[in-house]
Design a protein around this motif. Structure first.
Motif, PDB file in Angstrom:
ATOM      1  N   ILE A  75      20.420  25.105  65.326  1.00  0.00           N
ATOM      2  CA  ILE A  75      20.399  23.740  65.884  1.00  0.00           C
ATOM      3  C   ILE A  75      19.067  23.488  66.590  1.00  0.00           C
ATOM      4  CG2 ILE A  75      21.411  22.263  67.681  1.00  0.00           C
ATOM      5  CD1 ILE A  75      24.140  23.563  67.008  1.00  0.00           C
ATOM      6  N   ALA A  76      18.642  24.487  67.380  1.00  0.00           N
ATOM      7  CA  ALA A  76      17.372  24.326  68.111  1.00  0.00           C
ATOM      8  C   ALA A  76      16.201  24.186  67.139  1.00  0.00           C
ATOM      9  CB  ALA A  76      17.162  25.513  69.043  1.00  0.00           C
ATOM     10  N   ARG A  81      36.557  26.134  69.360  1.00  0.00           N
ATOM     11  CA  ARG A  81      35.251  26.625  68.959  1.00  0.00           C
ATOM     12  C   ARG A  81      35.295  27.268  67.571  1.00  0.00           C
ATOM     13  NH1 ARG A  81      30.631  27.123  71.431  1.00  0.00           N
ATOM     14  NH2 ARG A  81      29.243  28.875  71.068  1.00  0.00           N
ATOM     15  N   THR A 113      23.509  28.197  67.253  1.00  0.00           N
ATOM     16  CA  THR A 113      22.745  27.495  68.295  1.00  0.00           C
ATOM     17  C   THR A 113      21.243  27.573  68.018  1.00  0.00           C
ATOM     18  OG1 THR A 113      23.039  29.508  69.600  1.00  0.00           O
ATOM     19  CG2 THR A 113      24.349  27.610  70.229  1.00  0.00           C
ATOM     20  N   GLN A 125      18.384  21.230  76.553  1.00  0.00           N
ATOM     21  CA  GLN A 125      17.932  20.296  75.515  1.00  0.00           C
ATOM     22  C   GLN A 125      17.631  21.030  74.213  1.00  0.00           C
ATOM     23  OE1 GLN A 125      14.806  18.566  77.820  1.00  0.00           O
ATOM     24  NE2 GLN A 125      16.186  17.234  78.950  1.00  0.00           N
ATOM     25  N   ARG A 126      17.040  22.214  74.318  1.00  0.00           N
ATOM     26  CA  ARG A 126      16.692  22.974  73.105  1.00  0.00           C
ATOM     27  C   ARG A 126      17.937  23.280  72.277  1.00  0.00           C
ATOM     28  NH1 ARG A 126      13.630  27.292  75.147  1.00  0.00           N
ATOM     29  NH2 ARG A 126      11.830  25.962  74.827  1.00  0.00           N
ATOM     30  N   TYR A 127      19.015  23.656  72.977  1.00  0.00           N
ATOM     31  CA  TYR A 127      20.210  24.071  72.242  1.00  0.00           C
ATOM     32  C   TYR A 127      21.247  22.948  72.117  1.00  0.00           C
ATOM     33  CZ  TYR A 127      18.097  28.634  72.399  1.00  0.00           C
ATOM     34  OH  TYR A 127      17.229  29.678  72.226  1.00  0.00           O
ATOM     35  N   LYS A 151      21.922  29.061  76.383  1.00  0.00           N
ATOM     36  CA  LYS A 151      21.483  29.875  75.246  1.00  0.00           C
ATOM     37  C   LYS A 151      22.681  30.366  74.439  1.00  0.00           C
ATOM     38  CE  LYS A 151      17.203  31.839  77.124  1.00  0.00           C
ATOM     39  NZ  LYS A 151      16.629  33.074  77.714  1.00  0.00           N
ATOM     40  N   SER A 152      23.815  30.553  75.104  1.00  0.00           N
ATOM     41  CA  SER A 152      25.013  31.002  74.391  1.00  0.00           C
ATOM     42  C   SER A 152      25.745  29.849  73.722  1.00  0.00           C
ATOM     43  CB  SER A 152      25.974  31.687  75.357  1.00  0.00           C
ATOM     44  OG  SER A 152      25.394  32.854  75.835  1.00  0.00           O
ATOM     45  N   GLY A 153      25.188  28.670  73.775  1.00  0.00           N
ATOM     46  CA  GLY A 153      25.811  27.538  73.089  1.00  0.00           C
ATOM     47  C   GLY A 153      26.977  26.933  73.840  1.00  0.00           C
ATOM     48  N   LEU A 159      35.341  24.707  64.981  1.00  0.00           N
ATOM     49  CA  LEU A 159      34.082  24.016  64.735  1.00  0.00           C
ATOM     50  C   LEU A 159      33.119  24.851  63.903  1.00  0.00           C
ATOM     51  CD1 LEU A 159      33.370  22.323  68.149  1.00  0.00           C
ATOM     52  CD2 LEU A 159      34.039  21.250  66.009  1.00  0.00           C
ATOM     53  N   THR A 160      33.108  26.161  64.135  1.00  0.00           N
ATOM     54  CA  THR A 160      32.142  26.985  63.406  1.00  0.00           C
ATOM     55  C   THR A 160      32.726  27.490  62.091  1.00  0.00           C
ATOM     56  OG1 THR A 160      32.846  28.875  64.692  1.00  0.00           O
ATOM     57  CG2 THR A 160      30.865  27.751  65.430  1.00  0.00           C
ATOM     58  N   ARG A 166      22.962  21.146  74.259  1.00  0.00           N
ATOM     59  CA  ARG A 166      24.189  21.292  75.048  1.00  0.00           C
ATOM     60  C   ARG A 166      24.500  20.028  75.846  1.00  0.00           C
ATOM     61  NH1 ARG A 166      27.127  23.711  72.702  1.00  0.00           N
ATOM     62  NH2 ARG A 166      25.650  23.455  71.060  1.00  0.00           N
ATOM     63  N   ILE A 207      31.728  16.209  75.727  1.00  0.00           N
ATOM     64  CA  ILE A 207      31.788  17.455  74.940  1.00  0.00           C
ATOM     65  C   ILE A 207      32.269  17.106  73.532  1.00  0.00           C
ATOM     66  CG2 ILE A 207      33.045  19.628  74.626  1.00  0.00           C
ATOM     67  CD1 ILE A 207      32.986  20.029  77.615  1.00  0.00           C
ATOM     68  N   ARG A 230      16.234  20.759  65.668  1.00  0.00           N
ATOM     69  CA  ARG A 230      15.709  19.813  66.669  1.00  0.00           C
ATOM     70  C   ARG A 230      14.179  19.850  66.672  1.00  0.00           C
ATOM     71  NH1 ARG A 230      14.157  21.245  71.932  1.00  0.00           N
ATOM     72  NH2 ARG A 230      14.050  19.522  73.422  1.00  0.00           N
ATOM     73  N   ASN A 232      29.366  24.229  58.328  1.00  0.00           N
ATOM     74  CA  ASN A 232      29.423  24.615  59.747  1.00  0.00           C
ATOM     75  C   ASN A 232      29.497  23.330  60.583  1.00  0.00           C
ATOM     76  OD1 ASN A 232      28.713  25.223  62.399  1.00  0.00           O
ATOM     77  ND2 ASN A 232      27.401  26.928  61.795  1.00  0.00           N
ATOM     78  N   ALA A 233      30.686  23.063  61.133  1.00  0.00           N
ATOM     79  CA  ALA A 233      30.901  21.775  61.803  1.00  0.00           C
ATOM     80  C   ALA A 233      29.992  21.602  63.008  1.00  0.00           C
ATOM     81  CB  ALA A 233      32.358  21.645  62.221  1.00  0.00           C
ATOM     82  N   GLU A 234      29.663  22.710  63.693  1.00  0.00           N
ATOM     83  CA  GLU A 234      28.815  22.575  64.875  1.00  0.00           C
ATOM     84  C   GLU A 234      27.394  22.147  64.471  1.00  0.00           C
ATOM     85  OE1 GLU A 234      29.501  25.831  67.499  1.00  0.00           O
ATOM     86  OE2 GLU A 234      28.458  24.854  69.131  1.00  0.00           O
TER      87      GLU A 234
END
Lengths: 852, 430
Positions: free
Chosen positions: A256-257, B11, A253, B160-162, B134-136, B14-15, B164, B368, A260, A282-284
């Motif tokens: 990603i930030a 999840r 995360t 917006q930063r992360y 913040k935890s994604g 995805l990771t 989501r 999502i 951005r 990393n797909a995310e």
């Protein structure tokens, strides 16, 4: 004015805390010039003594004075309020009120008093509440000073206040606290540095050594600093931070930030970084990168991304194709069409999907060819054929039909149906007579979706002429079209007129169609066909009646069950009778039970009798309980009878508690099935736990008005509250809607929905005339009638709390009628009620009867 | 979700963690593989619910009914709430796997979650939402977005930063009638709009409520969280918190997130706000509850438009736009216009088509997967509730305030500006 000057003077003289008695002295200074826009001595004393749970009247008056005050008056009021804070006798509740007011109107004169409270464990938060945003430089000094004196939670609170104020002078002290051994203090300092921002805070964070468990918080604060930098004229510093976080952090995360941040700071120059991110495993992160592909504007960026497509590994191509679709820029269509020829299936699929978004009529042929193949690629291509939005797509599809092979034609016809291309109906009617069976079937499916009343005669004629293997599809199409015609009786006319001259197989088809549609005219036709001389026609007619959408053929079915010459037809008709008896209807429950009795008397075999018992189990009525009871001893039916007995007993346990308890006890002694015994025991416990809450209710509703919301519905008259109340339909509330709360009527579970009302009615027998207390809880609003008189109403949105509303009422001797109206705004919907003596003691001798 | 599925959640897929787990000895159950009705675990969205009172339980049931969701955790500071929620989830899946948490931070720390549904009292919205972002995690958050404007901005920034996905529980946006009304206004069917009225419910009042013992199973200090300490009484707690300013802004903020939102949507003002706000509220004088019962305030926008917000004793509940060629009124279950012919207007292919969602929760789940913006994204929710929160401030200070919607600052009135944020009770901080 004199009064204000004197107050100001007095303030200068006050050095430290003053006792409560002195408060009146301070306010006395104003006597003689009594001014209602300023708090009186009594008001100030009232505030200082205020405790939670007391009337807020004195507080509200001062609050209103503050709203009305001139700037000069505000300072005078502030001075009085500060006196309250200085008084050692002032309560916590009083100080809380004062700090809330100072937050709204405090000035620099409040700072010393509030600063003194920062070190008090109980009052520190109240002090910050008022202090944090006061526009005075002294506040920063006070908070920084407290920072050094405090520890633990109070220190964390002050750190947070400093962060919120963006106090850059505090950065060195905060930087020192980042390495605190107390993790929570360290975390708070990190967050505050992020909020404060600027190059010094960023440097402090850059140099900080933080333990692993705080690394996400550290990164978040560091990102916060970077996000503020472009606005402060430091874009390159921001980029350095983003780059460092992107390259060195493992938390997805955060990466990603950071990405951005780079995209926002650099725009098109970030294209290579985004492309590199698309290639990660990393797909995310890949998906986030794709999101940024969509966010960088301009055809040049489209060209850069589309141009890179073929050079990327297949996984990245898939993600990028999704992003190009989201860009919606048709200039990428040629590269996407190229990817649609990839050797990798996943890439092809993504390309077909992207063509749906940015393709044109020239994409139709490739998509149709792919859709005619197999597997997931075909599904994707097929979905895109539907989605294509460019001009001329539909005529291109119709044109292609002529030269397509059977498979492709199937796909194209389906696409026309999905695209709702009603201009294609004549073409579809033509293909419904094609020599290919596949094409005919697909065309019929499409017609079922698209055709209207005008195409019905042609469709019925197709049905009459259909091959046996296609009858199902043709029947389905005719039924689908008929159901779209609003007039229930007129819609069957083309079917009825075809019935007369049709050959046997076609007649059977038409009867099945009529059976699915229902209605009076259809019923007459099918009923007479059930006596046809032809065995096949009779068979189709009996089956159509047995599957009827409502109970209107019940009598006809019973006649057939008793007198049909063919045994199979007798059984089918009886089963059909039981089936339609169980369909939802307005008939009184005892009539339903009587119908079931007719069925069981007509049944020869245990199979049908068991079906009857299963139906009876769903009727919440005393007559159903008696019915089930009469089969408890019958060996072949015992298990089904016991199950029905328990189910009915539970459902009526509110209205007929005594009978229900007796039935459940019987089951406990006679039943071999352990689970059923446990259900019975649970039911008995719930009835006991219900106490004296009323469980026997009839319900009517839901009632709503198109344009009215819940709070208006309480005062909207619906049939149950009208004098005659004849229009209202009542049914028994199944008891124990929530076994954990047996006293509750759970209307959400019974009815559901929002912006509506329901009525609960019961009768209460009192041995004498007496004054009693009605205790109510409702979610949401409630209105109560006792013997036709409104005795209570409360138009609220709230959850049910038993006994929240208490109303004194008079019960007359004999039977009384209690009617509740409960409105529903949203969320839960429920109610509960009981009668108690006026002192809250339990009342003996009341009888409740839900039945009318 | 059974223990066996846990190796292959969406999840971890995805990771890339699922790939790393290949070779580990686990059995793929039929629940993990899915069936015709249910997608496999790797395609299901794994969710947790934070706050499972009335609204939270309703939201959870809404998600539980969907085949592409797997609920694994619930959280509430009231044991009776969390026990009930756990039993609902367990009953749905016929197992005992749902974990129940008292502390939302423990729920958020789970590695297998994709999304959370937050249905807490307003004073908790920002802390929970920012931590989840913040935890994604992707977030379905109840309206109003936040208790204060600064908290709302903090939620926007974190979401917006992360990157989501956020859906606000303002389900009117997924209602056909509201979208239709907004499309008619947006496409000029009543001409240039000069005024919009927003009617909201009237606030309730109660008497002074005695301090009561804290019920067993309720962690009262945690419930208060960042709000000032106060003793327990039932009318301060579940549901009723919305009538006390420490926790909520009353009917104004409870419903402002709906009807003001619709007013903005129809006018394309969703990314800005008023420049002047002035009004009066009537506050209960005696009892525990202190949010306004009657209230009315007027907002001026930079383009000259006026918005009047008031309770339903002063304005019809819902949203009414006044244009140079007619009026349009919408509320739940009703759409009306003057002249009536406006209602028959067709929106042409080249005109403004607003975002169409027919199912608010499904829209969140779809987004999502697609990572697209939802129909009620965080920034828009923030701007909608900002109007109500500015109205609240103007009424509290009793004077006109000026607002810079770009910088989100109250201009020239530091005392009023102090009310834009709320200092948290220690040890809570954003």
């Amino acid at each position: 004015m004199v009064r204000q000057r004197m107050l100001g003077l007095l303030l200068l003289l006050v050095a430290a805390a003053i006792p409560l008695a002195a408060l009146s002295g301070a306010a006395n200074a104003g006597q003689g010039g009594q001014n209602e826009s300023l708090p009186s001595p009594d008001q100030i004393q009232g505030i200082a003594r205020y405790e939670f749970g007391q009337s807020r009247r004195a507080l509200s008056a001062v609050e209103e004075q503050i709203r009305q005050a001139t700037p000069a008056q505000l300072r005078a009021i502030e001075a009085s309020l500060l006196d309250v804070l200085r008084s050692p006798q002032a309560t916590y509740a009083a100080r809380k009120f004062v700090c809330r007011m100072l937050r709204r109107m405090g000035s620099c004169q409040s700072v010393p008093v509030l600063a003194d409270m920062l070190t008090d464990a109980k009052l520190s938060h109240l002090a910050r509440l008022a202090l944090q945003r006061l526009p005075c430089p002294e506040v920063g000094d006070a908070l920084r000073q407290a920072l050094g004196e405090l520890s633990g939670d109070l220190r964390i609170g002050v750190i947070a206040s400093i962060g919120d104020r963006g106090d850059r002078e505090a950065v060195p002290e905060l930087a020192g606290l980042v390495s605190s051994e107390q993790r929570a203090v360290s975390a708070a300092a990190i967050a505050a540095l992020g909020q404060i921002g600027g190059s010094e805070a960023a440097r402090a964070l850059a140099d900080a050594k933080v333990p692993d468990e705080l690394s996400a918080q550290w990164a978040d604060a560091y990102l916060c600093c970077a996000d503020q930098m472009p606005a402060e004229g430091m874009p390159s510093d921001a980029l350095t931070i983003y780059r460092r976080l992107f390259d060195q952090t493992r938390i997805t995360t955060v990466r990603i930030a950071a990405l951005r941040g780079m995209v926002r700071a650099e725009g098109q120059r970030a294209v290579p970084t985004v492309l590199a991110s698309l290639q990660t495993d990393n797909a995310e992160l890949q998906r986030a990168a794709a999101k940024f592909v969509a966010e960088i504007p301009g055809e040049r960026a489209t060209a850069a991304f589309a141009g890179a497509l073929s050079s990327l590994p297949s996984g990245a191509q898939v993600v990028l194709l999704g992003a190009l679709a989201e860009r919606g820029d048709r200039t990428a269509a040629p590269e996407i069409a190229g990817a649609a020829r990839s050797g990798d299936e996943a890439v092809r699929i993504a390309a077909f999907r992207a063509l749906g978004a940015v393709g044109t009529s020239s994409s139709v042929e490739a998509l149709a060819a792919a859709a005619a193949g197999g597997g997931r690629a075909a599904e994707a291509a097929s979905a895109s054929l539907t989605q294509l939005s460019a001009d001329g797509v539909d005529p291109t599809i119709v044109g292609l039909l002529r030269r397509a092979d059977e498979n492709a034609r199937r796909v194209l016809i389906r696409a026309l149906a999905e695209r709702a291309y009603v201009q294609g109906i004549p073409t579809l009617l033509e293909y419904a007579q094609d020599e290919s069976a596949v094409t005919r079937a697909e065309s019929l499916k499409a017609l079922a979706r698209l055709a209207d009343q005008r195409a019905l005669p042609a469709l019925v004629s197709l049905l009459v002429r259909a091959e046996d293997t296609e009858r199902g599809a043709a029947e389905h199409a005719v039924v689908a079209v008929c159901r779209r015609i609003e007039d229930g009786e007129r819609r069957v006319e083309p079917v009825l007129s075809a019935l007369a001259d049709a050959h046997v197989r076609a007649q059977c088809s038409l009867l099945r169609v009529l059976g699915a549609l229902g209605g009076q005219k259809a019923l007459e036709a099918v009923r007479s066909s059930a006596e046809d001389t032809n065995q096949e026609v009779r068979d189709a007619a009996v089956r159509a009646l047995a599957g009827w959408p409502d109970a209107s053929p019940a009598d006809a079915l019973m006649r057939l069950a008793r007198h049909a010459p063919d045994e199979i037809h007798r059984v089918l008709a009886l089963r059909g009778y039981v089936r339609v008896t169980g369909l939802l209807s307005d008939r009184p429950p005892e009539e339903t039970v009587a119908m079931y009795r007719t069925a069981v008397e007509a049944a020869d075999r245990p199979e049908e009798k068991k079906m009857v018992l299963a139906g009876v189990a769903r009727v919440p009525d005393l007559s159903a309980l008696r019915f089930a009871e009469s089969y408890l001893e019958e060996r072949a039916l015992r298990a089904e009878a016991q199950a029905a007995y328990v189910q009915v007993a539970l459902a009526i346990s509110g209205a007929h508690a005594v009978e229900a308890q007796k039935a459940l006890r019987t089951i406990q002694t006679v039943c071999d099935d352990e689970r059923l015994r446990e259900r019975a025991a649970e039911g008995i416990r719930a009835i006991e736990n219900r106490g004296d809450y009323i469980a026997g209710w009839l319900i009517s509703g839901p009632y709503s008005r198109d344009d009215r919301e819940a709070h208006e519905l309480l005062h909207t008259t619906f049939p149950p509250e009208a004098a005659e109340a004849k229009e209202a339909k009542w049914r028994l509330v199944p008891a124990l809607t929530d076994p954990a709360r047996p006293w509750l009527v759970d209307l959400e579970r019974l009815i559901g929905g929002r912006d509506r009302a329901a009525y609960l009615r019961t009768r209460v027998h009192s041995p004498r005339m007496q004054r009693v207390r009605l205790e109510l809880g409702s979610d949401d609003g409630v209105k109560v009638w006792l013997n036709g008189e409104v005795v209570h109403q409360n138009n609220v949105f709230r959850p049910t709390t038993p006994g929240e509303d208490k109303v004194a009422v008079v019960l007359k001797e004999g039977w009384n009628t209690l009617l509740l109206k409960i409105t529903q705004g949203g969320g839960q919907w429920s109610a509960c009620a009981r009668f108690r003596a006026l002192d809250g003691a339990r009342l003996e001798g009341l009888k409740i009867r839900a039945s009318p | 979700m059974s223990a066996n599925d846990k190796g292959i959640t969406r999840r971890s897929f995805l990771t890339g963690a699922a790939a790393a787990a290949v070779g580990a000895p686990y059995v793929i159950t039929s629940a993990a593989l899915g069936n015709a009705m249910r997608p496999p675990a790797s395609d299901r969205i794994v969710m947790g619910a934070i706050g499972v009172g009335g609204m939270g339980t309703g939201n959870m049931r809404g998600f539980l009914a969907r085949s592409d969701v797997q609920f694994v955790a619930v959280c509430d500071v009231d044991k009776s709430h969390r026990d009930r929620a756990k039993s609902i989830v367990d009953q749905t899946y016929s197992n005992k796997d749902c974990e129940a948490y008292l502390d939302f931070r423990e729920l958020i720390a789970r590695a297998d979650l994709d999304a959370v549904c937050i249905s807490l009292p307003d004073h908790w919205h920002a802390l929970a939402a920012v931590a989840a972002a913040k935890s994604g995690l992707d977030i379905y958050g109840e309206k109003p977005l936040a208790r204060s404007i600064r908290e709302g901005r903090a939620i926007c920034e974190a979401v917006q930063r992360y990157g989501r996905v956020w859906q606000t529980g303002s389900q009117q946006r997924s209602g056909r009638q509201f979208r239709r009304a907004c499309e008619l206004v947006r496409n000029g069917r009543i001409g240039k709009v000069h005024k919009v009225e927003v009617g909201l419910p009237t606030g309730p009042s109660t008497g002074p409520e005695p301090v009561m013992p804290i019920p067993d199973g309720l962690d009262w200090d945690f419930w208060l969280g960042p709000a000032p300490w106060a003793p327990y009484t039932p009318k301060r707690c579940h549901w009723n918190w919305r009538w006390i300013m420490d926790y909520s802004g009353g009917q104004l903020t409870d419903w402002g997130g709906h009807h003001i939102d619709i007013a903005h949507w129809g006018l394309g003002l969703e990314h800005t706000g008023p420049v002047e706000i002035e009004g009066r509220g009537h506050y209960p004088e005696e009892g525990l509850w202190n949010t306004p019962t009657d209230y009315k305030f007027t907002c001026k926008y930079a383009n000259g438009l006026t918005m009047v917000v008031a309770n339903n004793r002063q304005l019809d509940q819902g949203t009414r736009w006044y244009g140079e060629n007619g009026r349009l009124y919408v509320r739940r279950g009703s759409l009306d216009a003057e002249p009536k012919s406006v209602l028959n207007e067709v929106i042409g292919p080249d005109e403004i088509k607003l975002y169409e969602s027919r199912d608010h929760k499904q829209n969140f789940l779809d987004c999502i997967k697609s990572r697209e913006l939802t129909v009620a994204p965080v920034e828009i929710a923030h701007r909608s509730i900002s109007v109500a929160l500015l109205g609240e401030i103007a009424m509290l200070v009793g004077r006109r305030i000026r607002w810079d919607p770009q910088k989100e600052e109250i201009v020239g009135d530091p005392s009023a500006a102090a009310l834009l944020g709320r200092p948290y009770r220690e040890p809570w901080h954003l």
